[in-house]
Write an enzyme that holds these catalytic residues in place. Structure first.
Site, PDB file in Angstrom:
ATOM      1  CB  SER A  72      12.605   7.067  20.414  1.00 45.07           C
ATOM      2  OG  SER A  72      13.327   6.039  19.764  1.00 45.07           O
ATOM      3  CE1 TYR A  93      21.490   6.119  18.976  1.00 43.80           C
ATOM      4  CE2 TYR A  93      22.261   8.377  18.803  1.00 43.80           C
ATOM      5  CZ  TYR A  93      22.091   7.129  18.239  1.00 43.80           C
ATOM      6  OH  TYR A  93      22.529   6.886  16.974  1.00 43.80           O
ATOM      7  CB  SER A 125      15.070   3.292  17.187  1.00 46.61           C
ATOM      8  OG  SER A 125      15.913   2.823  16.153  1.00 46.61           O
ATOM      9  CG  ASP A 126      19.193   8.683  17.273  1.00 46.74           C
ATOM     10  OD1 ASP A 126      19.619   8.545  16.105  1.00 46.74           O
ATOM     11  OD2 ASP A 126      19.488   9.662  17.985  1.00 46.74           O
ATOM     12  CG  PHE A 127      20.272   6.082  12.441  1.00 48.34           C
ATOM     13  CD1 PHE A 127      18.912   6.300  12.583  1.00 48.34           C
ATOM     14  CD2 PHE A 127      20.852   6.310  11.201  1.00 48.34           C
ATOM     15  CE1 PHE A 127      18.144   6.737  11.517  1.00 48.34           C
ATOM     16  CE2 PHE A 127      20.088   6.741  10.126  1.00 48.34           C
ATOM     17  CZ  PHE A 127      18.727   6.952  10.287  1.00 48.34           C
TER      18      PHE A 127
END
Lengths: 306, 686
Positions: B213, B215, B246-248
């Site tokens: 996903s 940000y 998730s994105d980091f």
């Protein structure tokens, strides 16, 4: 007399450079692998880098690039110059070993202006010259630091071209070829078929030879032969009392008329004028005899340039 | 591909069984990354870098369940230093229009990940740049949804062929960089379904087992928490069986919203999941059912992939000769010739000729941005080195071009002049924040907020020095469209090289001197004016995406581009003829003959467009709906057949919330670019 010499420079054992001050009388056309920084401390000298020549006056600075054929001669003024000859290895790029650099730094010609005032380079050169006169360990380390500063300044503050090689280690041979060509011309300049002979000796066609010489010396065979003949003539004019027509013949100019025309074109003076006055900036002044310069004077002059 | 969706689904019962005997804490532990922020920072300070080793997440040792081991991309595998193969960026690979090649790159990347001990590739980036100024445009394949779907799917298939999980990112609407942590994108339903989501669905349909996903927010909701995007569209409508990550670090902002919104895995550290998620379940804010679903998705995927084979991948595979050759092949096929006045290219490289190379980028190792996609290969061939090697008997002189008079002098004495101009990692790329200490990659990058053109000094260089020597070419380096109209008349040829990877300099030189015949096609349109493109406020909290962008927008508005989408020249000539179009039950079929009428072997990308001028709703004039790269020897010809499912001709009806096929006469085009002059036209009726 060998004029187109490859000069093998003996570097200082402590660092990869040779530093000296001297008074220039005449340094005939030569070339070397080193980069040569010269700073005129007193008087003026003529710097010939074919096809241009310039008069460098007191406070002028120039860098002669690696493998560039050049010559120096005095004017009617006394001169003292500082030379810093820098080994090619100092310019090695560890990221790309196949590059050679050609910097544009010559305050007398000022064709491609550096990004900072020339004073930056003058000051650093003078500092190197002064430190060289010191005897302490600190002087030795200071010189090393200043030499690297000088190279950093060249990369950062001058415009430079990069000659990128496919494989530089394979091009060492190319330089040997240049040396062979220059030696051959030096010994056989009088030959009418010198270009053909050269081609068969080196194994290049005429066009390739032309390109090759242009690339390495910016000169053609014909130009090399002419300047060599002129140089020999100049030597004979100033050091002997041989009649001009004899000199014209000895230097293979064919006849007096050709000699006169070419000599005047190349040097700006006639052979007779040269014999009387030398090739001077101000021709009305009396030629001054060669004077050995004083080391103390050189040091004082360098201090003034800081 | 062994680990197909069907194969993975077969692991459901076992996954359920294992999850059934796990404690809540164990289940939740599957759902987040296990590297600490501090570990990441230590990596960066310790002469290593972001993702030096694969990043682990989940895994339960006592059950023999391996963690997910994340390796970033897409330019290659981000792990290690001085080892991985660095391919051209995705944009350059997009320009190959070669799905078979992209699949081979996927396999090679998969093999290197296995050799690093990883099992997931986080580098299938298929975001559609609404405006080409997006800083990370280099990580995606182009501006066209259909093309993005095809290229992304090819990479998915290749990577998963080696039993490495392919993670498709960034879902969704992530095409602004500076504002990525704060911008909420909005658009209407048709734009969402027809323009920004179809390429994601295409990759899912091709078996992608993981989705990252983004940000940004969509319609005011964090994409990492987005019930509609994650649960309704991805998992229900598209029947996605894998898991979402998730994105980091900043990809989710709230424990409860994320878990309920369909987020399966917090990456790459445990900040909001872990204990906080256990607590939220105990408090009744997140139903345990949600946790079970996520755990089963993760478990099922990891079991399927890690048990698929027992092969050992030796470290010697990393950056091996075959992979580097593939990087070179991709650059050769992607680099795009967009102008060649009087056939100045290919240049001659006679012995002793003088080639002058101008522009600082020629002497720079430049494979793209310094963000999370940065790959660290053993070496990079610069354009200057490539030229010196290819023209080894010529004199190759470089100057940075900062002194115009000097550059003119050099150019006037040269047999040919090459300008290398464009961007590097400082000009565009991943951007974390102005406060670099809070970034995990230390990148600068960002969007091209000021201009989509070259730097002023580069424009001046070409305008001043170009006219001195007509035997000249400009090589453009950059991750997306670069404006050319201000200077294109001052130079003979223009070669778009993108960021061509570790062997990019070799490929550039091979094309400049004719060893390789260029065959790349622009995966974007070059407009005459920047204002022909959609307007974006790069530093904002809200941005509306209109239905039209790129070539479809220009064509709809009747604005002629400077260079059309899909355009690219060759050193030979191709004649396209005998076009034939037919409609079957489920698909349309288009065919034509391609003849190489010139004297050099070459390749052409045949493109299929479908036109909607008879539509009852507002639709683009035409859209790309198929392509095929074909190699044709000199004087030979080939027949090319391209099919397109009728499914791909539908539009999304927001009233009925259904995809609908219009019954009408469609235009159909086949040819060599999106310009009608390069296309043969026909019609068909449904």
């Amino acid at each position: 007399m060998s004029s187109y010499i490859y000069e093998a420079i003996e570097h200082d054992k402590r660092f990869p450079a040779k530093i000296f001050t001297t008074s220039i009388g005449k340094s005939s056309y030569h070339w070397h692998y080193d980069y040569e920084m010269m700073l005129v401390l007193k008087g003026s000298v003529i710097l010939n880098i074919f096809p241009e020549s310039c008069i460098m006056k007191t406070g002028d600075i120039a860098l002669v690039n690696s493998k560039t054929v050049h010559g120096l001669s005095k004017t009617n003024e006394d001169n003292i110059c500082l030379f810093i000859q820098l080994k090619q290895e100092l310019f090695e790029n560890w990221q790309d070993k196949n590059q050679n650099y050609r910097y544009y730094l010559n305050s007398a010609v000022n064709k491609v202006e550096p990004k900072v005032p020339y004073a930056t380079f003058i000051r650093n050169a003078a500092l190197i010259g002064l430190e060289y006169e010191g005897k302490h360990l600190s002087n030795f380390y200071r010189i090393k630091a200043l030499l690297y500063t000088l190279i950093a300044d060249l990369f950062e503050y001058t415009h430079y071209d990069i000659r990128e090689y496919s494989d530089k280690s394979a091009t060492v041979e190319e330089s040997d070829t240049l040396l062979k060509i220059l030696e051959y011309i030096d010994l056989n300049y009088y030959s009418d078929n010198i270009t053909e002979e050269l081609c068969s000796m080196i194994g290049m066609c005429e066009k390739t030879l032309y390109r090759f010489l242009k690339r390495h010396t910016d000169l053609t065979v014909k130009e090399l032969v002419i300047s060599l003949k002129i140089e020999k003539a100049q030597f004979l004019l100033s050091s002997t009392e041989k009649p001009i027509n004899t000199i014209a013949h000895e230097c293979c100019f064919g006849n007096d008329k050709t000699f006169y025309r070419i000599f005047k074109k190349e040097t700006g003076v006639t052979p007779m004028e040269y014999r009387l006055h030398g090739s001077n900036v101000e021709k009305n002044k009396q030629v001054q005899g060669y004077l050995s310069f004083s080391k103390n004077e050189a040091i004082e002059l360098m201090k003034r340039m800081l | 591909m062994k680990c197909t969706k069907k194969y993975r689904i077969a692991y459901t019962d076992r996954a359920k069984e294992i999850v059934g005997r796990l404690t809540l804490e164990q289940k939740v532990s599957l759902m987040s990354g296990s590297i600490s922020l501090n570990d990441m920072l230590v990596d960066m300070q310790d002469n290593k870098h972001y993702n030096y080793n694969p990043y682990p997440a989940g895994g339960i040792a006592e059950e023999g369940i391996q963690p997910v081991l994340f390796c970033d991309g897409p330019r290659g595998v981000v792990c290690g230093k001085g080892k991985s193969t660095c391919y051209p960026v995705s944009m350059c690979r997009g320009a190959t229009f070669d799905t078979e090649l992209e699949e081979r790159i996927g396999k090679a990347i998969g093999r290197e990940i296995r050799a690093y001990g990883g099992n997931l590739f986080g580098g299938v980036c298929i975001n559609l740049p609404y405006n080409p100024g997006w800083g990370r445009g280099q990580e995606t394949y182009g501006e066209e949804s259909f093309h993005l779907g095809q290229m992304g799917s090819a990479l998915v298939r290749g990577v998963q062929e080696e039993n490495v999980i392919a993670c498709v990112k960034h879902y969704a609407f992530n095409s602004m960089e500076i504002s990525r942590f704060k911008v909420s994108v909005d658009c209407d339903k048709r734009t969402e379904r027809e323009v920004y989501l179809p390429h994601f669905k295409e990759c899912i349909d091709n078996g992608a087992a993981c989705v990252m996903s983004s940000y940004n927010l969509y319609k005011g909701t964090q994409c990492g928490h987005h019930d509609y995007l994650l649960n309704k569209v991805l998992k229900e409508e598209w029947d996605f069986d894998g898991f979402v990550m998730s994105d980091f670090v900043w990809g989710i902002r709230d424990t409860v919203e994320a878990a309920n919104g369909g987020q399966d895995m917090e990456m790459c550290c445990t900040l909001l999941f872990g204990d906080k998620l256990v607590e939220a379940v105990r408090d009744g804010r997140v139903p345990e059912e949600k946790i079970d679903q996520s755990a089963i998705r993760i478990m099922r995927t990891i079991l399927a992939f890690t048990e698929a084979d027992n092969r050992i991948y030796d470290k010697s595979l990393i950056g091996c000769k075959e992979h580097v050759a593939l990087a070179l092949e991709a650059a050769r096929r992607g680099i795009t010739l967009i102008q060649n006045k009087n056939n100045v290219l290919p240049f001659k490289k006679d012995k002793g000729s003088r080639i002058v190379v101008l522009g600082k980028l020629a002497n720079k190792e430049n494979t793209g941005d310094y963000g999370s996609s940065r790959v660290y290969p053993d070496y990079v061939v610069t354009p200057l080195q490539g030229i010196a090697r290819e023209a080894s008997e010529s004199e190759v002189i470089f100057n940075d071009g900062s002194n115009l008079e000097h550059a003119k002098r050099l150019a006037s004495e040269a047999d040919c002049v090459v300008f290398v101009v464009g961007y590097d990692h400082d000009d565009e790329g991943e951007y974390v924040s102005e406060d670099k200490s809070s970034g995990y990659t230390g990148s600068i990058g960002g969007d091209r907020v000021d201009s989509l053109g070259l730097h002023r000094d580069e424009i001046e260089l070409i305008r001043e020095v170009g006219p001195v020597n007509s035997n000249s070419a400009a090589v453009l380096i950059g991750g997306n469209m670069i404006m050319i109209d201000e200077w294109k008349d001052c130079v003979g040829a223009i070669l778009m090289a993108y960021y061509p990877g570790m062997e990019g300099g070799t490929a550039i030189a091979e094309i400049l001197f004719g060893k390789v015949n260029p065959s790349g096609k622009l995966p974007f349109v070059i407009p005459v004016k920047e204002s022909d493109l959609p307007r974006v406020n790069w530093d904002t909290t809200s941005q509306y995406y209109e239905y039209y962008h790129g070539y479809a927008k220009l064509e709809k508005e009747g604005i002629a581009p400077s260079v059309p989408y899909g355009f690219g020249l060759s050193y030979t000539d191709f004649k396209v003829y005998d076009a034939d179009f037919s409609v079957g039950k489920d698909e349309i079929t288009a065919s034509c003959k391609v003849k190489n009428t010139g004297s050099m072997d070459g390749a052409e990308v045949i493109q299929l467009y479908v036109g909607f001028s008879n539509s009852g709703v507002d639709r683009p004039v035409k859209l790309l709906r198929g392509f095929k790269r074909v190699e044709v020897k000199a004087k030979k010809e080939k027949k090319v057949t391209i099919t397109c499912p009728l499914e791909k001709l539908k539009y999304y009806n927001p009233e009925t919330e259904q995809w609908e096929l219009e019954h009408m006469e469609y235009e159909v085009y086949i040819g060599t670019s999106s310009d009608n002059r390069d296309l043969l036209k026909g019609t068909f009726r449904i």
